[in-house]
Every structure is written in structure tokens, then in C-alpha cells.
Design a protein around this motif. Structure first.
Motif, PDB file in Angstrom:
ATOM      1  N   VAL A 105       0.679  -1.051  -0.031  1.00 59.22           N
ATOM      2  CA  VAL A 105       0.087   0.109   0.062  1.00 59.22           C
ATOM      3  C   VAL A 105       0.852   1.268   0.060  1.00 59.22           C
ATOM      4  O   VAL A 105       2.038   1.171  -0.104  1.00 59.22           O
ATOM      5  N   SER A 106       0.193   2.555  -0.043  1.00 60.68           N
ATOM      6  CA  SER A 106       1.203   3.723   0.092  1.00 60.68           C
ATOM      7  C   SER A 106       1.126   4.138   1.382  1.00 60.68           C
ATOM      8  O   SER A 106       0.557   3.721   2.385  1.00 60.68           O
ATOM      9  N   SER A 107       2.441   4.762   1.553  1.00 62.10           N
ATOM     10  CA  SER A 107       2.728   5.257   2.861  1.00 62.10           C
ATOM     11  C   SER A 107       1.561   6.127   3.520  1.00 62.10           C
ATOM     12  O   SER A 107       0.855   6.920   2.508  1.00 62.10           O
ATOM     13  N   GLU A 108       1.440   6.549   4.811  1.00 58.40           N
ATOM     14  CA  GLU A 108       0.498   7.602   5.162  1.00 58.40           C
ATOM     15  C   GLU A 108       0.728   8.834   4.782  1.00 58.40           C
ATOM     16  O   GLU A 108       0.063   9.676   4.436  1.00 58.40           O
ATOM     17  N   LYS A 109       2.143   9.178   4.676  1.00 67.18           N
ATOM     18  CA  LYS A 109       2.692  10.333   4.045  1.00 67.18           C
ATOM     19  C   LYS A 109       2.353  10.606   2.637  1.00 67.18           C
ATOM     20  O   LYS A 109       1.669  11.562   2.330  1.00 67.18           O
ATOM     21  N   PHE A 110       2.289   9.469   1.929  1.00 69.05           N
ATOM     22  CA  PHE A 110       2.025   9.618   0.295  1.00 69.05           C
ATOM     23  C   PHE A 110       0.255   9.832   0.511  1.00 69.05           C
ATOM     24  O   PHE A 110      -0.213  10.739  -0.422  1.00 69.05           O
ATOM     25  N   LYS A 111      -0.411   9.204   1.023  1.00 71.38           N
ATOM     26  CA  LYS A 111      -1.838   9.050   1.021  1.00 71.38           C
ATOM     27  C   LYS A 111      -2.366  10.539   1.614  1.00 71.38           C
ATOM     28  O   LYS A 111      -3.248  11.218   1.083  1.00 71.38           O
ATOM     29  N   LYS A 112      -1.627  11.438   2.462  1.00 75.44           N
ATOM     30  CA  LYS A 112      -1.791  12.568   2.764  1.00 75.44           C
ATOM     31  C   LYS A 112      -1.540  13.542   1.809  1.00 75.44           C
ATOM     32  O   LYS A 112      -2.255  14.516   1.722  1.00 75.44           O
ATOM     33  N   GLU A 113      -0.365  13.582   1.467  1.00 72.77           N
ATOM     34  CA  GLU A 113       0.199  14.715   0.558  1.00 72.77           C
ATOM     35  C   GLU A 113      -0.034  14.451  -0.916  1.00 72.77           C
ATOM     36  O   GLU A 113      -0.012  15.497  -1.562  1.00 72.77           O
ATOM     37  N   GLY A 114      -0.097  13.372  -1.308  1.00 70.90           N
ATOM     38  CA  GLY A 114      -0.274  12.895  -2.694  1.00 70.90           C
ATOM     39  C   GLY A 114       1.018  12.892  -3.402  1.00 70.90           C
ATOM     40  O   GLY A 114       2.192  13.016  -2.696  1.00 70.90           O
ATOM     41  N   GLY A 115       1.225  13.013  -4.836  1.00 63.22           N
ATOM     42  CA  GLY A 115       2.336  13.073  -5.611  1.00 63.22           C
ATOM     43  C   GLY A 115       2.433  12.017  -6.660  1.00 63.22           C
ATOM     44  O   GLY A 115       1.580  11.526  -6.998  1.00 63.22           O
ATOM     45  N   ASP A 116       3.456  12.089  -7.433  1.00 61.68           N
ATOM     46  CA  ASP A 116       3.479  11.367  -8.610  1.00 61.68           C
ATOM     47  C   ASP A 116       3.965   9.745  -7.942  1.00 61.68           C
ATOM     48  O   ASP A 116       4.483   9.621  -7.197  1.00 61.68           O
ATOM     49  N   LEU A 117       3.293   9.089  -8.953  1.00 63.34           N
ATOM     50  CA  LEU A 117       3.519   7.498  -8.650  1.00 63.34           C
ATOM     51  C   LEU A 117       3.674   6.850 -10.270  1.00 63.34           C
ATOM     52  O   LEU A 117       2.890   7.144 -10.988  1.00 63.34           O
ATOM     53  N   GLU A 118       4.469   5.907 -10.191  1.00 58.64           N
ATOM     54  CA  GLU A 118       4.731   4.830 -11.185  1.00 58.64           C
ATOM     55  C   GLU A 118       5.743   3.722 -10.620  1.00 58.64           C
ATOM     56  O   GLU A 118       6.840   4.015 -10.041  1.00 58.64           O
ATOM     57  N   ILE A 119       5.136   2.482 -10.747  1.00 56.38           N
ATOM     58  CA  ILE A 119       5.636   1.631 -10.163  1.00 56.38           C
ATOM     59  C   ILE A 119       5.343   0.501 -11.148  1.00 56.38           C
ATOM     60  O   ILE A 119       4.516   0.083 -11.800  1.00 56.38           O
ATOM     61  N   LEU A 120       6.582  -0.534 -11.137  1.00 58.07           N
ATOM     62  CA  LEU A 120       6.546  -1.855 -11.693  1.00 58.07           C
ATOM     63  C   LEU A 120       6.527  -3.054 -11.002  1.00 58.07           C
ATOM     64  O   LEU A 120       7.443  -3.022 -10.082  1.00 58.07           O
ATOM     65  N   GLN A 121       5.827  -4.254 -11.459  1.00 63.76           N
ATOM     66  CA  GLN A 121       5.890  -5.187 -10.468  1.00 63.76           C
ATOM     67  C   GLN A 121       6.029  -6.461 -11.489  1.00 63.76           C
ATOM     68  O   GLN A 121       5.364  -6.783 -12.372  1.00 63.76           O
TER      69      GLN A 121
END
Length: 284
Positions: A105-121
Motif C-alpha cells: 500500500v502507500s505510506s501514510e505520508k503519500f496518502k496525505k500529501e499525494g504526488g507522482d506515482l509510477e511502479i512496476l511489478q
């Protein structure tokens, strides 16, 4: 030069509000042994007070997950007691082995502040002899992953596992899987010699390449024949490449949901073991 068998376009498969492209498996390709599956999430910008990544607790057995955080972050937790928040430029390597439950999941900081996201699995198979090995997890931040600079600095990358040129990767692995992410400036060129018995994994995250004379654009996976060692990669624009190669296992692959085994009987056993709590207990 090694020839391209086919170029496969990633299929668009959004997950809730998460932009997702799936290069493999699709209707045109099932796997490139031992590489099983790739999801490309983003790129996108999340607003403040978002819900983050939607990958709550779920089990795995018989394979490994390698997660590349290009932008944003991932908060990892699993039933083996591992916890981490890996940020932009970092990589996670989880060996599911005999089985565990994890959440991404996303960190609490990312959920609060938002931002750019790009991830590969990327999912990588385990050979039969390692499928029931003890689960393991390692998460490395960007500065813990060996950097590489090629073509007079016009190509910069990270060596994740195995080797690229003379640089060894960050992760020690059960199998000889070579993985790297490479950022090319326009016009940058790379010549590699890959053992002809190895299968190549070549996914264009961004930009466009000419590979042994063939164009391969963003969100495309190139499938190669095993007919030569030479690979000449030239960037037609500023580009990012997920590159790997490995000797195929040549074993039966039976995949159902989160489990990858060698027979249907083993898949049935995996579901039974999960339901019986043998892959660990989950606690919030």
C-alpha cells in the motif's frame, strides 16, 4: 544479431483509480520463461488525501515478486514480520517460496500529501527445487542499489540482480536472473552480449528504442529468438528500459491467482494451506 520474434503491446487494465498496463501475460504472450508477469502502474499524479495503492493483504507461493518504485512509494508488510517503506528509485524483492501473506500500500505520508506515482511489478518463477523454500523479503532504497554509467554517461541505470557489464546487482538471488533499469539520453547506444541460451526480457517503460534495427516503443515488450548473442540498443528519444535475461527453467508452469506451481495438485494444496493458515496470520 539476435532477432525479434514478436513485439507485444501492453494491455490497459486499470485497477480502481490506478492506471495499469499489463505487458504479460496477454492474449499474445503467456510468459518468457522464467519471467511470468509484469504490471506497469502509472505514471499518474495522486491528489492529497488519496487512498493510495489498492493491494491489501493477499497470499503468494512458488514465485518471486520484484517491485520497481520509479515514483512515489510502497509500504510493504508481510506475515513473516517484514515491514518497510521504499521510496522513489528503490526496489523490493520478495521470495514467496512456501507461502506468505503480504500487503503493498502507500505510506501514510503519500496518502496525505499525494504526488507522482509510477511502479512496476515483475513476477519471476522459482524452479521446482526452490518453490517451497523459506520466504524472504528485502527492500533497498535507491542509494543501496549499485548504479552504472555507460556510453560516456549518456546511459545511467541500476543493476538490480545478476550482472551488467562488470557491475554486480544489489540482490542475491536463488536463480541466475539478471535485471537492470536503464535511463537513456536520446541517441545513446548500448551493445551487449547475452548468452544465446538465455531468454531476454525487454520492456520499454518510456520513449522508444531501435533494437537490432527494429523499433520498440513505450509500453511494448519485445520477445526475442534465441539465435545470437549480440544486442544493439539505441535510444530514439529519452527513454527508460526494464532489461533482464535468464536461462529458462523448462519446467511445467501452472498459475492460478497468486500461486505459481508445477501441477494442479500443488495449486490445490496451496489454496488448502492458505485457508488453513499455513502461510501465516495477518494482523493489522
Amino acid at each position: 544479431m539476435r532477432t525479434i520474434k514478436k513485439i507485444h503491446k501492453a494491455e490497459y487494465r486499470p485497477i480502481a483509480d490506478l492506471i495499469t498496463y499489463s505487458p504479460m501475460p496477454t492474449g499474445s504472450i503467456q510468459m518468457i520463461d522464467p519471467f511470468l508477469f509484469l504490471n506497469h502502474h502509472g505514471p499518474q499524479k495522486y491528489p492529497p488525501n488519496n487512498n493510495g495503492l489498492p493491494f491489501g493483504p493477499h497470499p503468494h507461493r512458488g514465485m518471486e515478486t520484484v517491485t520497481f518504485i520509479l515514483d512515489g512509494d510502497i509500504a510493504h508488510k508481510d506475515s513473516g514480520g517484514h515491514k518497510s517503506v521504499i521510496e522513489s528509485g528503490g526496489v523490493q524483492w520478495m521470495t514467496a517460496g512456501s507461502g506468505l501473506i503480504h500487503a503493498e500500500v502507500s505510506s501514510e505520508k503519500f496518502k496525505k500529501e499525494g504526488g507522482d506515482l509510477e511502479i512496476l511489478q515483475l513476477w519471476i518463477n522459482l524452479p521446482a527445487k526452490y518453490k517451497m523454500t523459506e520466504p524472504k523479503y528485502f527492500g533497498f532504497q535507491k542509494d543501496q542499489i549499485p548504479a552504472i554509467s555507460l556510453d560516456e554517461g549518456r546511459i545511467k541505470g541500476q543493476v538490480v540482480s545478476g550482472k551488467l557489464e562488470e557491475t554486480a546487482g544489489a540482490f542475491n538471488t536463488f536463480t541466475d536472473v539478471n535485471l537492470a533499469t536503464l535511463n537513456f539520453e536520446e541517441g545513446a547506444k548500448l551493445e551487449l552480449s547475452i548468452p544465446s541460451e538465455h531468454n531476454i526480457f525487454f520492456y520499454v517503460i518510456k520513449g522508444e528504442f531501435e533494437v537490432n534495427g527494429n523499433p520498440v516503443k513505450a509500453l511494448n515488450l519485445a520477445e526475442f529468438n534465441n539465435d545470437d548473442e549480440k544486442l544493439v540498443i539505441e535510444a530514439r528519444a529519452e527513454s527508460i528500459l526494464l532489461f533482464g535475461h535468464a536461462k529458462p527453467f523448462d519446467e511445467p508452469v501452472v498459475a492460478r491467482g497468486p500461486f505459481v506451481m508445477n501441477s494442479m495438485e500443488e495449486i490445490d494444496q496451496a489454496y488448502s494451506d492458505f485457508q488453513a493458515g499455513k502461510m501465516g496470520k495477518w494482523s493489522e
